[in-house]
Design a protein around this motif. Structure first.
Motif, mmCIF file in Angstrom:
data_model
loop_
_atom_site.group_PDB
_atom_site.id
_atom_site.type_symbol
_atom_site.label_atom_id
_atom_site.label_comp_id
_atom_site.label_asym_id
_atom_site.label_seq_id
_atom_site.Cartn_x
_atom_site.Cartn_y
_atom_site.Cartn_z
ATOM 1 N N VAL A 9 0.845 -1.201 0.000
ATOM 2 C CA VAL A 9 0.000 0.000 0.000
ATOM 3 C C VAL A 9 0.882 1.252 0.000
ATOM 4 O O VAL A 9 0.633 2.207 -0.732
ATOM 5 C CB VAL A 9 -0.979 -0.007 1.201
ATOM 6 C CG1 VAL A 9 -1.653 1.335 1.380
ATOM 7 C CG2 VAL A 9 -2.008 -1.113 1.027
ATOM 8 N N ALA A 10 1.930 1.239 0.812
ATOM 9 C CA ALA A 10 2.851 2.373 0.870
ATOM 10 C C ALA A 10 3.554 2.568 -0.471
ATOM 11 O O ALA A 10 3.739 3.708 -0.917
ATOM 12 C CB ALA A 10 3.876 2.179 1.990
ATOM 13 N N ALA A 11 3.953 1.481 -1.130
ATOM 14 C CA ALA A 11 4.628 1.581 -2.426
ATOM 15 C C ALA A 11 3.721 2.245 -3.453
ATOM 16 O O ALA A 11 4.163 3.110 -4.217
ATOM 17 C CB ALA A 11 5.064 0.197 -2.907
ATOM 18 N N VAL A 12 2.458 1.852 -3.470
ATOM 19 C CA VAL A 12 1.509 2.432 -4.421
ATOM 20 C C VAL A 12 1.279 3.909 -4.092
ATOM 21 O O VAL A 12 1.321 4.772 -4.978
ATOM 22 C CB VAL A 12 0.184 1.632 -4.428
ATOM 23 C CG1 VAL A 12 -0.882 2.346 -5.234
ATOM 24 C CG2 VAL A 12 0.420 0.220 -4.955
ATOM 25 N N ARG A 13 1.057 4.224 -2.812
ATOM 26 C CA ARG A 13 0.802 5.606 -2.390
ATOM 27 C C ARG A 13 1.998 6.507 -2.718
ATOM 28 O O ARG A 13 1.854 7.561 -3.329
ATOM 29 C CB ARG A 13 0.514 5.652 -0.889
ATOM 30 C CG ARG A 13 0.247 7.058 -0.346
ATOM 31 C CD ARG A 13 0.156 7.136 1.168
ATOM 32 N NE ARG A 13 1.465 6.935 1.769
ATOM 33 C CZ ARG A 13 1.818 5.898 2.512
ATOM 34 N NH1 ARG A 13 0.961 4.947 2.771
ATOM 35 N NH2 ARG A 13 3.040 5.798 3.022
ATOM 36 N N LEU A 14 3.194 6.072 -2.322
ATOM 37 C CA LEU A 14 4.383 6.891 -2.552
ATOM 38 C C LEU A 14 4.760 6.965 -4.022
ATOM 39 O O LEU A 14 5.230 8.002 -4.497
ATOM 40 C CB LEU A 14 5.540 6.370 -1.710
ATOM 41 C CG LEU A 14 5.416 6.680 -0.221
ATOM 42 C CD1 LEU A 14 6.357 5.798 0.590
ATOM 43 C CD2 LEU A 14 5.682 8.147 0.043
ATOM 44 N N ASP A 17 2.393 9.480 -5.521
ATOM 45 C CA ASP A 17 2.782 10.826 -5.115
ATOM 46 C C ASP A 17 4.019 11.282 -5.886
ATOM 47 O O ASP A 17 4.078 12.430 -6.362
ATOM 48 C CB ASP A 17 3.051 10.878 -3.610
ATOM 49 C CG ASP A 17 3.522 12.248 -3.180
ATOM 50 O OD1 ASP A 17 2.703 13.205 -3.214
ATOM 51 O OD2 ASP A 17 4.717 12.385 -2.831
ATOM 52 N N THR A 18 4.989 10.412 -6.041
ATOM 53 C CA THR A 18 6.223 10.775 -6.747
ATOM 54 C C THR A 18 5.939 11.087 -8.209
ATOM 55 O O THR A 18 6.461 12.072 -8.752
ATOM 56 C CB THR A 18 7.270 9.659 -6.605
ATOM 57 O OG1 THR A 18 7.521 9.450 -5.213
ATOM 58 C CG2 THR A 18 8.569 10.010 -7.313
ATOM 59 N N VAL A 19 5.108 10.290 -8.853
ATOM 60 C CA VAL A 19 4.721 10.574 -10.240
ATOM 61 C C VAL A 19 4.017 11.931 -10.309
ATOM 62 O O VAL A 19 4.304 12.749 -11.200
ATOM 63 C CB VAL A 19 3.834 9.446 -10.811
ATOM 64 C CG1 VAL A 19 3.175 9.868 -12.114
ATOM 65 C CG2 VAL A 19 4.662 8.181 -11.010
ATOM 66 N N ASP A 20 3.112 12.213 -9.368
ATOM 67 C CA ASP A 20 2.425 13.511 -9.344
ATOM 68 C C ASP A 20 3.429 14.654 -9.170
ATOM 69 O O ASP A 20 3.331 15.688 -9.837
ATOM 70 C CB ASP A 20 1.383 13.560 -8.225
ATOM 71 C CG ASP A 20 0.177 12.681 -8.498
ATOM 72 O OD1 ASP A 20 -0.006 12.233 -9.657
ATOM 73 O OD2 ASP A 20 -0.591 12.427 -7.548
ATOM 74 N N VAL A 21 4.396 14.484 -8.270
ATOM 75 C CA VAL A 21 5.432 15.501 -8.045
ATOM 76 C C VAL A 21 6.201 15.746 -9.342
ATOM 77 O O VAL A 21 6.422 16.895 -9.740
ATOM 78 C CB VAL A 21 6.392 15.076 -6.904
ATOM 79 C CG1 VAL A 21 7.665 15.908 -6.894
ATOM 80 C CG2 VAL A 21 5.687 15.147 -5.553
#
Length: 190
Positions: A9-14, A17-21
């Motif tokens: 779950v953390a891998a997907v969330r982060l 977020d990184t792609v969005d950044v």
């Protein structure tokens, strides 16, 4: 230790977020645009492990260049393994909510300074550098932020540093590298 389900779950969330950044960020030049695309390709090819140190092909890291409240000095660490003066930073962890939060966490842990405030709304630059996280070698795909320390901030050396000190932005210590010099120049100009 975080269980595999929470880590996924953390891998997907982060990763999201990184792609969005990276999508929101406006690279300052062609080399930074190419690195942005490279980081995006990495995350596309390594959706489940591209954020973690275990990914032998490379992994996203987060770092922060800490400026004093006047923006005339920079806090650098004499890294205990690399033996060079660098900005603060390191590996993203499953407990980090966002990439920016990981960058701030690393800066707080390695400087002891509370109240750091990120400069701007995103990274200052990206850097890809070889590391020895795996026997065959690996890459840090470093998303580099800048932060401002509160007036009168006092730092404390962590166990990851041989030293930690403030330097004038126009008189960086040796040894360091061109990536740090570019990061300082871009952060000061922000």
């Amino acid at each position: 230790m975080i269980d595999d389900g929470r880590r996924l779950v953390a891998a997907v969330r982060l990763g999201k977020d990184t792609v969005d950044v990276l999508r929101r960020w406006r690279p300052p030049d062609d080399a930074q645009r190419e690195l942005t695309l490279e980081f995006m390709r990495h995350l596309n090819e390594h959706t489940l492990d591209g954020m973690w140190r275990e990914c032998a092909a490379g992994h996203i890291t987060a770092s922060t260049l800490v400026l004093d409240s006047t923006r005339t000095r920079v806090l650098l660490t004499l890294h205990s393994k690399i033996k060079a003066w660098l900005q603060l930073g390191g590996h993203v962890e499953p407990r980090d909510e966002t990439l920016a939060a990981a960058a701030l966490r690393e800066a707080r842990e390695e400087s002891g300074i509370r109240g750091l405030r990120l400069l701007g709304t995103g990274p200052v630059q990206l850097d890809r550098h070889a590391v020895r996280c795996h026997p065959q070698g690996s890459w840090h795909l470093d998303v580099q932020y800048a932060a401002i320390a509160p007036p009168g901030a006092r730092h404390a050396i962590s166990d990851e540093s041989d030293d930690l000190a403030w330097f004038p932005v126009d008189a960086l210590p040796e040894p360091t590298d061109d990536a740090l010099r570019r990061l300082v120049a871009r952060a000061v100009a922000s």
